[in-house]
Enzyme design. Structure first.
Site, PDB file in Angstrom:
ATOM      1  N   SER A 173       0.858  -1.194   0.000  1.00  0.00           N
ATOM      2  CA  SER A 173       0.000   0.000   0.000  1.00  0.00           C
ATOM      3  C   SER A 173       0.885   1.232   0.000  1.00  0.00           C
ATOM      4  O   SER A 173       2.022   1.198   0.498  1.00  0.00           O
ATOM      5  CB  SER A 173      -0.855  -0.012   1.272  1.00  0.00           C
ATOM      6  OG  SER A 173      -1.404   1.258   1.507  1.00  0.00           O
ATOM      7  N   TYR A 199      -0.338  -0.233  10.485  1.00  0.00           N
ATOM      8  CA  TYR A 199      -0.659  -0.635   9.106  1.00  0.00           C
ATOM      9  C   TYR A 199       0.527  -0.330   8.188  1.00  0.00           C
ATOM     10  O   TYR A 199       0.965  -1.181   7.412  1.00  0.00           O
ATOM     11  CB  TYR A 199      -1.907   0.103   8.632  1.00  0.00           C
ATOM     12  CG  TYR A 199      -2.363  -0.258   7.231  1.00  0.00           C
ATOM     13  CD1 TYR A 199      -2.791  -1.545   6.925  1.00  0.00           C
ATOM     14  CD2 TYR A 199      -2.379   0.697   6.213  1.00  0.00           C
ATOM     15  CE1 TYR A 199      -3.222  -1.880   5.644  1.00  0.00           C
ATOM     16  CE2 TYR A 199      -2.814   0.379   4.930  1.00  0.00           C
ATOM     17  CZ  TYR A 199      -3.232  -0.911   4.643  1.00  0.00           C
ATOM     18  OH  TYR A 199      -3.651  -1.235   3.361  1.00  0.00           O
TER      19      TYR A 199
HETATM   20  N1  LIG Z   1      -8.799  -0.899  -0.841  1.00  0.00           N
HETATM   21  C1  LIG Z   1      -7.786  -0.050  -0.879  1.00  0.00           C
HETATM   22  O1  LIG Z   1      -7.954   1.153  -1.106  1.00  0.00           O
HETATM   23  C2  LIG Z   1      -6.381  -0.556  -0.666  1.00  0.00           C
HETATM   24  C3  LIG Z   1      -5.319   0.364  -0.765  1.00  0.00           C
HETATM   25  C4  LIG Z   1      -4.022  -0.076  -0.548  1.00  0.00           C
HETATM   26  C5  LIG Z   1      -3.790  -1.420  -0.251  1.00  0.00           C
HETATM   27  N2  LIG Z   1      -4.850  -2.302  -0.162  1.00  0.00           N
HETATM   28  C6  LIG Z   1      -4.554  -3.703   0.165  1.00  0.00           C
HETATM   29  O2  LIG Z   1      -5.279  -4.541  -0.698  1.00  0.00           O
HETATM   30  C7  LIG Z   1      -5.468  -5.816  -0.065  1.00  0.00           C
HETATM   31  C8  LIG Z   1      -6.897  -6.277  -0.285  1.00  0.00           C
HETATM   32  O3  LIG Z   1      -7.759  -5.418   0.456  1.00  0.00           O
HETATM   33  P1  LIG Z   1      -9.242  -5.054  -0.002  1.00  0.00           P
HETATM   34  O4  LIG Z   1      -9.244  -3.590  -0.260  1.00  0.00           O
HETATM   35  O5  LIG Z   1      -9.684  -5.971  -1.063  1.00  0.00           O
HETATM   36  O6  LIG Z   1     -10.038  -5.278   1.361  1.00  0.00           O
HETATM   37  P2  LIG Z   1     -11.072  -6.413   1.801  1.00  0.00           P
HETATM   38  O7  LIG Z   1     -12.199  -6.506   0.854  1.00  0.00           O
HETATM   39  O8  LIG Z   1     -11.362  -6.133   3.231  1.00  0.00           O
HETATM   40  O9  LIG Z   1     -10.226  -7.736   1.654  1.00  0.00           O
HETATM   41  C9  LIG Z   1      -9.297  -8.127   2.591  1.00  0.00           C
HETATM   42  C10 LIG Z   1      -9.333  -9.617   2.713  1.00  0.00           C
HETATM   43  O10 LIG Z   1      -8.398 -10.005   3.722  1.00  0.00           O
HETATM   44  C11 LIG Z   1      -8.897 -11.157   4.334  1.00  0.00           C
HETATM   45  N3  LIG Z   1      -8.380 -11.310   5.681  1.00  0.00           N
HETATM   46  C12 LIG Z   1      -8.417 -10.422   6.685  1.00  0.00           C
HETATM   47  N4  LIG Z   1      -7.859 -10.951   7.782  1.00  0.00           N
HETATM   48  C13 LIG Z   1      -7.448 -12.200   7.447  1.00  0.00           C
HETATM   49  C14 LIG Z   1      -6.811 -13.246   8.139  1.00  0.00           C
HETATM   50  N5  LIG Z   1      -6.468 -13.142   9.450  1.00  0.00           N
HETATM   51  N6  LIG Z   1      -6.534 -14.384   7.482  1.00  0.00           N
HETATM   52  C15 LIG Z   1      -6.885 -14.535   6.200  1.00  0.00           C
HETATM   53  N7  LIG Z   1      -7.495 -13.586   5.483  1.00  0.00           N
HETATM   54  C16 LIG Z   1      -7.780 -12.430   6.108  1.00  0.00           C
HETATM   55  C17 LIG Z   1     -10.418 -11.007   4.351  1.00  0.00           C
HETATM   56  O11 LIG Z   1     -10.941 -12.279   4.124  1.00  0.00           O
HETATM   57  P3  LIG Z   1     -11.840 -13.109   5.117  1.00  0.00           P
HETATM   58  O12 LIG Z   1     -12.448 -12.114   6.090  1.00  0.00           O
HETATM   59  O13 LIG Z   1     -12.803 -13.780   4.233  1.00  0.00           O
HETATM   60  O14 LIG Z   1     -10.895 -14.069   5.762  1.00  0.00           O
HETATM   61  C18 LIG Z   1     -10.702 -10.142   3.139  1.00  0.00           C
HETATM   62  O15 LIG Z   1     -11.189 -10.935   2.081  1.00  0.00           O
HETATM   63  C19 LIG Z   1      -5.064  -5.630   1.401  1.00  0.00           C
HETATM   64  O16 LIG Z   1      -3.787  -6.191   1.601  1.00  0.00           O
HETATM   65  C20 LIG Z   1      -5.010  -4.122   1.557  1.00  0.00           C
HETATM   66  O17 LIG Z   1      -4.115  -3.727   2.565  1.00  0.00           O
HETATM   67  C21 LIG Z   1      -6.130  -1.904  -0.373  1.00  0.00           C
END
Ligand SMILES: NC(=O)c1ccc[n+]([C@@H]2O[C@H](COP(=O)([O-])OP(=O)(O)OC[C@H]3O[C@@H](n4cnc5c(N)ncnc54)[C@H](OP(=O)(O)O)[C@@H]3O)[C@@H](O)[C@H]2O)c1
Length: 334
Positions: A173, A199
């Site tokens: 990120s 984070y």
């Molecule tokens: N959205 C943004 O703007 C953004 C920006 C920069 C970086 N990112 C990065 O992109 C990645 C995906 O995020 P997203 O935006 O798609 O958010 P999201 O929809 O909340 O997805 C995150 C996923 O992580 C899984 N997760 C959380 N805790 C976990 C654990 N202990 N073990 C296994 N799985 C776990 C959750 O799956 P379950 O709850 O089903 O296990 C969920 O499906 C993350 O690494 C985030 O930091 C996102």
């Protein structure tokens, strides 16, 4: 490969930054249009929602066999069913994995048989408001975002090696920019807990994971990290309304709406998919991308909004973190 005109610093090994014909608006499917992944085996952590689900859609639609690694396999069922109905899509199924629990990571690894071509370390949690500990005492964001993925990649090393030309993709990120990994107090035992610092450091660690994995290059394994951009997903669930308003993504009535530069999930997953499967990335390792381009190296502080911080691609820090992660996992599993 051409020099990236946006670069204002050296890429990690001083070779020209990698550019692609794609932009911030390109979607996950567009960046691998025409790529056939039939017979390739992929794991996507957090693949049941958000960017992970779009990553799964793109890889499976290109023919890959995809395992969705999730805490709640039942939550992946709609996606599994959706892709089962897509002509030419590879088989998709879900397996349980809790990255914050080394026992769960170990069980996933033990259950994996045969080679692994693509590992997308996508799962993540952001800005838990209070210091929360995993069952073994690790700070929860570090445990989930970095340590769990490091344990997973290490446990699957043999399967990745067996593939002959495997790729690891680590979803970091832009939040890494202001927060180097704190080797003295990574779990906030002595310093005051800060949700965003926790984070940010976990996301610096994610980039360092990709840099540290250069030791596996002789096994044909490459690893790269990325910033997906800004996308409204479940990731913001721990962010309070005042902060969401300060970010400009919540109005006075509490409605959440994206800003003009926000991406759709399909666009947000594009850089992950590019790194996972595009021929443009053949043999490329230890680098950091955003908007489907290799990012320039920047100084690294809170005021910056793009690029990769020097602290996150420093090879000595990457090796030190690799040793730290190895020792932390050994200590919790013995
Ligand atoms: N959205 C943004 O703007 C953004 C920006 C920069 C970086 N990112 C990065 O992109 C990645 C995906 O995020 P997203 O935006 O798609 O958010 P999201 O929809 O909340 O997805 C995150 C996923 O992580 C899984 N997760 C959380 N805790 C976990 C654990 N202990 N073990 C296994 N799985 C776990 C959750 O799956 P379950 O709850 O089903 O296990 C969920 O499906 C993350 O690494 C985030 O930091 C996102």
């Amino acid at each position: 490969m051409a020099t990236n005109p946006r670069a204002d610093g050296p890429s990690r090994d001083d070779s020209p930054a990698l550019t692609t014909p794609f932009s911030a608006q390109s979607t996950a499917r567009e960046v691998i249009d025409g790529v056939n992944l039939s017979g390739r085996r992929a794991v996507v952590t957090g693949g049941a929602s958000g960017l992970g689900a779009e990553t799964v859609r793109a890889l499976a639609t290109a023919g890959a066999q995809v395992t969705i690694a999730t805490r709640r396999p039942g939550s992946a069922e709609p996606l599994v069913e959706e892709l089962a109905a897509v002509d030419g899509a590879g088989p998709v199924h879900a397996e349980p994995l809790d990255l914050s629990d080394p026992t769960s990571v170990d069980a996933f690894v033990r259950g994996w048989h045969g080679r692994l071509d693509i590992l997308v370390a996508n799962a993540g949690i952001m800005a838990l408001p209070t210091r929360t500990l995993a069952p073994n005492g690790w700070e929860m964001q570090l445990a989930t975002n970095y340590l769990g993925h490091f344990a997973l990649a290490s446990g699957l090393h043999e399967a990745l090696r067996e593939a002959g030309s495997a790729r690891i993709v680590v979803v970091s990120s832009g939040a890494h920019l202001g927060d180097p990994f704190d080797f003295v107090d990574p779990h906030f035992e002595d310093r005051p807990y800060d949700p965003w610092a926790a984070y940010g450091q976990s996301k610096s660690a994610d980039v360092l994971l990709a840099v540290g994995a250069r030791r596996w290059a002789a096994d044909g394994i490459t690893a790269n990290a990325l910033n997906p951009g800004y996308i409204l997903t479940g990731l913001q669930r721990h962010v309070d309304d005042d902060t969401m308003r300060a970010f400009g993504v919540m109005d006075d009535e509490g409605r959440v709406r994206p800003l003009s530069y926000y991406k759709t999930p399909e666009q947000g997953a594009a850089t992950s998919v590019l790194l996972a499967a595009s021929p443009l990335l053949e043999g490329v390792t230890g680098r950091y991308f955003e908007d489907n381009q290799e990012a320039p190296t920047v100084r690294g502080d809170q005021s910056e909004t793009g690029g990769v911080a020097a602290h996150a691609i420093d090879p000595d820090s990457a090796d030190r973190l690799w040793d730290y992660g190895t020792a932390a996992i050994r200590a919790t599993t013995t």
